[in-house]
Design an enzyme around this catalytic site. Structure first.
Site, short mmCIF file in Angstrom:
data_model
loop_
_atom_site.label_atom_id
_atom_site.label_comp_id
_atom_site.label_asym_id
_atom_site.label_seq_id
_atom_site.Cartn_x
_atom_site.Cartn_y
_atom_site.Cartn_z
N HIS A 33 -4.68 8.24 -6.11
CA HIS A 33 -5.86 8.15 -6.88
C HIS A 33 -6.84 9.38 -6.40
O HIS A 33 -6.67 9.69 -4.91
CB HIS A 33 -6.58 7.04 -6.82
N CYS A 72 -10.64 -0.03 -3.52
CA CYS A 72 -10.10 -0.50 -4.45
C CYS A 72 -10.57 -2.01 -4.72
O CYS A 72 -10.45 -2.75 -5.81
CB CYS A 72 -8.56 -0.42 -4.25
N1 GLY Z 1 -0.82 -1.14 -6.47
C1 GLY Z 1 -2.00 -0.28 -6.98
C2 GLY Z 1 -1.77 0.29 -8.10
O1 GLY Z 1 -0.75 0.89 -8.15
O2 GLY Z 1 -2.52 0.14 -9.05
#
Ligand code: GLY
Length: 258
Positions: free
Chosen positions: A160, A247
């Site tokens: 990300h 996250c």
């Molecule tokens: N394991 C976090 C994701 O890939 O969204």
């Protein structure tokens, strides 16, 4: 009032999505203990932690950040890039409804909240395997009258945008220059992660405190040396699920209704 929405670690987290990591065993008890300690730090820093019900059949559901982008004026429910994560949306939507007007990213757009970095009125969107130009187009329409600029930014080598860059203050960004070009984020000061700590750019800012992953002490020292208050948080077990500190929460201000 500052709210932090979190969700308990799913018992199926071992089946999480992985993009850049090899699968390795996750100790569920350790992951839960680290997650509870993370929530306790948020509470100590003045957040009202709203922990959502565990989702036993949604392995990645502890990573609530990916499911919404919460601005002062509106919350945008995303359409996660991984199909396995789309079932996480209904409970996040219910949690945000009391606090914000809601908008939605619609098919065919895909967007993970982990790809969205908001720095004052600048919204940067990582163009990754999880987020695309169509979502950028929709986001621009949603915030058109709110004074934000929305810019798509190429990321490489990481999941990300916020794996590569996060904010330590309103004008200073922590960055891994291998994964993103600083020139794509003009007008900001930068701190670089320690070169030995590739995944260290993901920090959570709560007020004037910067939470950094305890696995990256050299980067923590760099942030501290730049004049910021820092606090380490151990999230090593959750990192095996390719999740980082941001996250695990959705943090935003809301009027105190009590
Ligand atoms: N394991 C976090 C994701 O890939 O969204």
């Amino acid at each position: 009032m500052r709210i932090a929405i979190t969700r308990a670690v799913s018992p199926s987290i071992a089946d999480c999505e992985l993009t850049h990591l090899e699968r390795s065993p996750i100790d569920l008890d350790v992951a839960r203990a680290q997650h509870a300690a993370y929530e306790a730090v948020l509470a100590d820093l003045g957040c009202r932690v709203e922990r959502l019900q565990v989702e036993p059949d949604l392995p990645d559901s502890v990573f609530v950040e990916d499911i919404a982008v919460v601005l002062d004026e509106v919350a945008i429910i995303t359409r996660p890039g991984a199909e396995s994560r789309r079932g996480e949306r209904s409970s996040i939507q219910r949690a945000l409804e009391p606090h914000r007007r809601l908008e939605h990213i619609r098919a065919p757009g895909i967007l993970d909240g982990g790809d969205v970095l908001v720095v004052q009125k600048d919204i940067y969107v990582g163009l990754s395997t999880r987020s695309d130009d169509e979502a950028v187009r929709q986001l621009k329409l949603i915030v058109a009258d709110l004074g934000y600029t929305v810019t798509g930014v190429e990321v490489r080598g990481c999941l990300h945008l916020k794996s590569a860059v996060t904010a330590v203050s309103e004008d200073t960004l922590l960055i891994n220059p291998d994964w993103i070009d600083a020139t794509d984020l003009p007008g900001h000061a930068f701190i670089q992660v320690d070169p030995a700590e590739r995944s260290a750019a993901n920090v959570v800012r709560v007020g004037d405190t910067v939470l950094f992953a305890a696995a990256f002490p050299r980067t923590g020292e760099r942030i501290s040396a730049a004049g910021f208050d820092v606090q380490p948080v151990d999230a090593s077990e959750l990192a095996k699920a390719e999740g980082a500190l941001t996250c695990c929460s959705l943090i935003f201000e809301a009027p105190d209704r009590n």
